[in-house]
Motif scaffolding. Structure first.
Motif, PDB file in Angstrom:
ATOM      1  N   ASN A 216       0.864  -1.177   0.000  1.00 16.68           N
ATOM      2  CA  ASN A 216       0.000   0.000   0.000  1.00 16.68           C
ATOM      3  C   ASN A 216       0.903   1.231   0.000  1.00 16.68           C
ATOM      4  O   ASN A 216       1.507   1.586   1.020  1.00 16.68           O
ATOM      5  N   GLU A 219       0.215   7.985  -2.235  1.00 15.29           N
ATOM      6  CA  GLU A 219      -0.179   8.465  -3.559  1.00 15.29           C
ATOM      7  C   GLU A 219       0.890   9.323  -4.238  1.00 15.29           C
ATOM      8  O   GLU A 219       0.904   9.440  -5.457  1.00 15.29           O
ATOM      9  N   ASP A 255      -6.994   5.026  -2.688  1.00 18.42           N
ATOM     10  CA  ASP A 255      -7.993   4.897  -1.635  1.00 18.42           C
ATOM     11  C   ASP A 255      -8.134   6.232  -0.918  1.00 18.42           C
ATOM     12  O   ASP A 255      -7.157   6.771  -0.380  1.00 18.42           O
ATOM     13  N   SER A 256      -9.325   6.785  -0.901  1.00 19.57           N
ATOM     14  CA  SER A 256      -9.538   8.108  -0.318  1.00 19.57           C
ATOM     15  C   SER A 256      -9.355   8.114   1.193  1.00 19.57           C
ATOM     16  O   SER A 256      -9.016   9.142   1.774  1.00 19.57           O
ATOM     17  N   GLY A 257      -9.565   6.981   1.829  1.00 19.83           N
ATOM     18  CA  GLY A 257      -9.419   6.928   3.284  1.00 19.83           C
ATOM     19  C   GLY A 257      -7.974   6.932   3.737  1.00 19.83           C
ATOM     20  O   GLY A 257      -7.597   7.673   4.654  1.00 19.83           O
ATOM     21  N   SER A 258      -7.139   6.104   3.091  1.00 22.91           N
ATOM     22  CA  SER A 258      -5.743   5.983   3.506  1.00 22.91           C
ATOM     23  C   SER A 258      -4.780   6.787   2.641  1.00 22.91           C
ATOM     24  O   SER A 258      -3.620   6.982   3.026  1.00 22.91           O
ATOM     25  N   THR A 260      -3.558   5.846  -0.221  1.00 27.76           N
ATOM     26  CA  THR A 260      -2.594   4.907  -0.789  1.00 27.76           C
ATOM     27  C   THR A 260      -3.201   4.184  -1.982  1.00 27.76           C
ATOM     28  O   THR A 260      -4.411   4.160  -2.159  1.00 27.76           O
ATOM     29  N   PHE A 261      -2.313   3.592  -2.792  1.00 32.50           N
ATOM     30  CA  PHE A 261      -2.754   2.737  -3.890  1.00 32.50           C
ATOM     31  C   PHE A 261      -1.987   1.421  -3.800  1.00 32.50           C
ATOM     32  O   PHE A 261      -0.933   1.333  -3.163  1.00 32.50           O
ATOM     33  N   ARG A 262      -2.499   0.394  -4.462  1.00 31.10           N
ATOM     34  CA  ARG A 262      -1.945  -0.951  -4.349  1.00 31.10           C
ATOM     35  C   ARG A 262      -0.932  -1.224  -5.457  1.00 31.10           C
ATOM     36  O   ARG A 262      -1.209  -0.981  -6.629  1.00 31.10           O
TER      37      ARG A 262
END
Length: 382
Positions: A216, A219, A255-258, A260-262
């Motif tokens: 994770n 961004e 992901d708007s919450g964390s 991060t992207f995978r």
């Protein structure tokens, strides 16, 4: 007259002797003062040498350095399957054990097939009967002995019987449980003689031919990490070993919450020693400079903007630096230093700009030579 001359002669001798004694005394005083001054200068030099702070240094040098992102993740199999029984029955024979490699379609366990065989025989007999009735009806319909509606009904009954026969045959095939994917048996939950309920998990198969690790990533790295970039993994369970892989795919949604992207990294045949569930430290290299000016990370000062203590002529100077890529124990210096500059790596806490230092490990001959030259200069001035 002669008495007067003799008296004057004795007086002159005394005066000469007194003058000579005075000269010797003054010379002795000057010599003593010079020796005392030299001793004081020596003491000052010794005090100055004693005040020098011992430090360890390293030279700015050139080497290849890579820009990378590091993270930690657990290894997961590319594919995994919970094998369930699609029919009920007694397990007559379990054919595989935990840890055994299997291929897709390989039999894993055989269940009691007697009930399924009887059902298949019953549906087959019913199907044959209806097929014969339908064939007779098609011959009689031309003679108008059977209505067209009756023929259509018989045709429908035949198709239904055939479907039931295929269902019974499928149920019979379910008595042999086969592997849905290739891999290794990770767990087994039945033994010979156990009664198996329908839809009960009895095996777990993992495809260990290709392992994945999902990171994770913040961004800010979205523009730098791409599929195909080289990946290095260090596993805690296998110290001293380094495994290579590549970025298999990147999820483009943040992901708007964390925030991060995978990023999914894949490890294939070159990482046979790795096992699912292992925890590893992962580094993704996304750029490299073959001839970068670097210094040890230990040389960087911890307070304020990036800076180092540079050593020149026994003194240190705080030098601001512009940093580039960092890899392991090395960090790239883009501005502020040149190749060969000595920077302090140990002993930085006691230093200030202009502090006198003594480099640990510096050959003693150089120090003695410098001291001798300094003393020679002092003697010439005296």
């Amino acid at each position: 007259m002669s008495r007067i001359s003799f008296t004057l002669g004795r007086t002159g001798v005394c005066a000469a002797a007194l003058l000579f004694s005075t000269t010797l005394l003054m010379a002795g005083c000057k010599s003593g003062d010079a020796n005392e001054q030299a001793a004081k200068e020596g003491d000052k030099k010794e005090e100055k040498a004693a005040d020098a702070v011992p430090v360890e240094v390293a030279k700015a040098s050139r080497r290849a350095v890579a820009a990378s992102y590091t993270g930690t993740a657990a290894l997961e199999p590319r594919a995994e399957s919970q094998v369930v029984a699609k029919t009920s029955g007694v397990a007559l024979q379990v054919l595989v054990e935990e840890g055994q490699k299997v291929h897709a379609g390989q039999p894993l366990v055989r269940l009691d097939p007697d009930r399924a065989r009887l059902t298949l025989a019953q549906t087959e007999a019913e199907m044959r009967k209806l097929e014969n009735n339908y064939q007779r009806a098609t011959r009689l319909v031309d003679k108008q002995l059977v209505s067209a509606a009756e023929v259509d009904q018989l045709k429908f009954d035949v198709e239904n019987a055939r479907a039931q026969y295929r269902m019974a045959a499928l149920e019979l095939s379910y008595t042999t449980v086969v592997a849905p994917i290739s891999g290794v048996i990770a767990s087994r939950s039945i033994k010979d003689g156990n009664f198996v309920q329908i839809n009960t998990p009895i095996f777990r198969i993992v495809d260990d031919s290709k392992l994945e690790a999902t990171l994770n990533v913040p961004e800010r790295e979205l523009a730098t990490l791409k599929a195909g970039q080289p990946v290095t993994l260090l596993a805690d369970a296998l110290p001293g070993k380094r495994f290579t892989g590549k970025v298999d795919r990147v999820a483009p949604v943040v992901d708007s919450g964390s925030g991060t992207f995978r990023v999914i990294c894949a490890f294939g045949d070159e990482a046979e020693a790795l096992q699912p569930g292992m925890f590893g430290r992962i580094r993704i290299d996304y750029d490299q400079r073959a001839d970068a000016l670097v210094v040890p990370r230990l040389a960087l000062l911890e307070d304020g903007d990036p800076a180092v203590f540079r050593v020149r002529e026994g003194k240190v100077a705080r030098v601001p630096v512009k940093l580039g890529y960092a890899e392991g124990q090395w960090v790239e210096v883009r501005e502020g230093l040149k190749e060969g500059d000595q920077v302090v790596t140990a002993g930085k806490v006691a230093l200030r700009d202009g502090t006198q230092v003594q480099v640990i490990g510096e050959p003693q001959a150089k120090v003695e030579a410098a001291t001798a030259i300094a003393q020679g200069d002092e003697g010439k001035r005296s």
